[in-house]
Each structure stands twice: as structure tokens, then as C-alpha cells.
Scaffold this motif. Sequence first.
Motif, PDB file in Angstrom:
ATOM      1  N   SER A   1       0.852  -1.188   0.000  1.00  0.00           N
ATOM      2  CA  SER A   1       0.000   0.000   0.000  1.00  0.00           C
ATOM      3  C   SER A   1       0.884   1.232   0.000  1.00  0.00           C
ATOM      4  CB  SER A   1      -0.946   0.013   1.206  1.00  0.00           C
ATOM      5  OG  SER A   1      -0.214   0.099   2.414  1.00  0.00           O
TER       6      SER A   1
ATOM      7  N   ARG B   1      -2.094  -0.906  -3.621  1.00  0.00           N
ATOM      8  CA  ARG B   1      -3.302  -0.180  -3.210  1.00  0.00           C
ATOM      9  C   ARG B   1      -2.917   1.236  -2.778  1.00  0.00           C
ATOM     10  NH1 ARG B   1      -3.248  -4.819  -0.317  1.00  0.00           N
ATOM     11  NH2 ARG B   1      -2.789  -3.694   1.607  1.00  0.00           N
TER      12      ARG B   1
ATOM     13  N   PHE C   1      -3.355   3.869   0.126  1.00  0.00           N
ATOM     14  CA  PHE C   1      -3.711   3.886   1.542  1.00  0.00           C
ATOM     15  C   PHE C   1      -4.536   5.130   1.865  1.00  0.00           C
ATOM     16  CE2 PHE C   1      -2.488   5.377   5.860  1.00  0.00           C
ATOM     17  CZ  PHE C   1      -3.076   4.350   6.599  1.00  0.00           C
TER      18      PHE C   1
END
Length: 251
Positions: free
Chosen positions: A155, A183, A185
Motif C-alpha cells: 500500500s 493499493r 492507503f
Amino acid sequence: MADKSRSVTRRKEKKERESAEAMKEVKNEGEKSKREKDRGEKDKGEVSSEAEASNGQNGEPQVEPMDLPPFEIIAGDRIDPFVFKFQFKNVEYSSGRNKTFLCYLVDRGNTPDGLLRGYLEDEHTGPHVEEAFFTQCLPHYDPAVKYTVTWYVSSSPCSACAAKIAEVLKVRKNIKMTVFAARLFEWEESEIQDGLKMLQAAGCKLRVMKPLDFSYTWDTFVEHEDQPLNLWEDCKDNYEYYHEKLSDILQ
């Protein structure tokens, strides 16, 4: 209005499905850890029995147990495949994924030990992996060497880590960095967005991991035993979702 309602419903269903999948994966990981713990307790019991026999009838141990330091950062060469698939999965709702994994490549040009490769893992009980990278992986920084640093992280950095990385890059002009994130965050938070913009302004290239990046990371940093990575459903769709969000933040 009907299309918007259907879109909201689909996103709600997706969130519920991903949360359920995450809980199932956490449960599986917990059961795996429990089995390993049970085996460890069994081995410990066997050792204790042998120790009691050798220490006589009172059974008092001759050696005091060692006090271990609190868990903070793990450094390694290759990640367990199950852990990689869980931690790097680019779902939108990342329930249960409370660690950060950072896979790194460092090219130091024409030096005797020119290429560094490995990974760091944290549980947010101490320094985050982004900060630990500079103290553990580049402890002997040389201003005369040109560093090309590439990260593949589960992340993107929090705001505090983004500020620290930006500070390092502003001082160490000979470090060129690219960060690929599975991803984003808490990307909706304004302070997180400010941190990502700060990184970009400091010269860091920010990217979202594409399906090919996941396969590359699997081949390079995972103990896969020659097994190919079977990408999960919606991997490409989730990449496009995060890519759009990052582009909006950095524009």
C-alpha cells in the motif's frame, strides 16, 4: 437516478464481498499460524521433558529463557506465497491487511555490489518499512554514487512516511526513486493526498501496480517454487480504479 442507484448498490455489494473474502483469508492465515504454533508447543514440550529428566527430580531449568525484543521490522529475501497473495491483493476495501510489505531493488551503478534486492515487513509497532529502508538497506549512503531505487509496496505510504521520504530525496539528490503501490492507503484523506503530492514534488515517481507488475514481483520476490501467479478476479479493474484515483490526486 436509476443508474446511480445501481452503481451504489454494486459498490456496496463489492465492499461486502471483499470484506467477506478478507475475513476468510485472515481466518485461513490464523489457522495456519495456529498449526505452526501447535507444532512448536509440541516440540517445546518434548524439549522440556528432556530437560526435566536431565535436571534431576526438582525439574528446575538450568538456563533462564531469553527475553526477545518486541517485533518491529522483518527483513528477508523472498516472501511466502500465501502472504504475498493476501497482502498485495489490490482490493478496494483492504480489511485485515494491517501490515506493509516493501519489496525493493537498488541499483548502485558501477560498484562492486551494485544491485540490492529484498523485502521489508512491518506491523506498525515501530518504524514503518518506508523509514526502515533508509536505515537498514542504505545505512552506508555514499553521495558520490548514483542510486536508482524501485519499490513495490502493498500500500502507498502514510502522510508521515511520505514526508520523510520527500525530505530524504530533497537532501540526497543522487537518489532516483520509483514507487509502485498495489493499493492506495486511505486516499480520500486530504493529508494522504498532500503527502503523495509532496513525494511527486520531491522527484519520486508514483505508480499503481499493473497486472504485469504483480507477476514481476511474484517472480522476483516470492518463494513460489516455479509456480506461476494466478491473478485474482478484478485485478485489472482494481488497477484501473486506483490508477484513476492517483491520477486525479497528482494532476
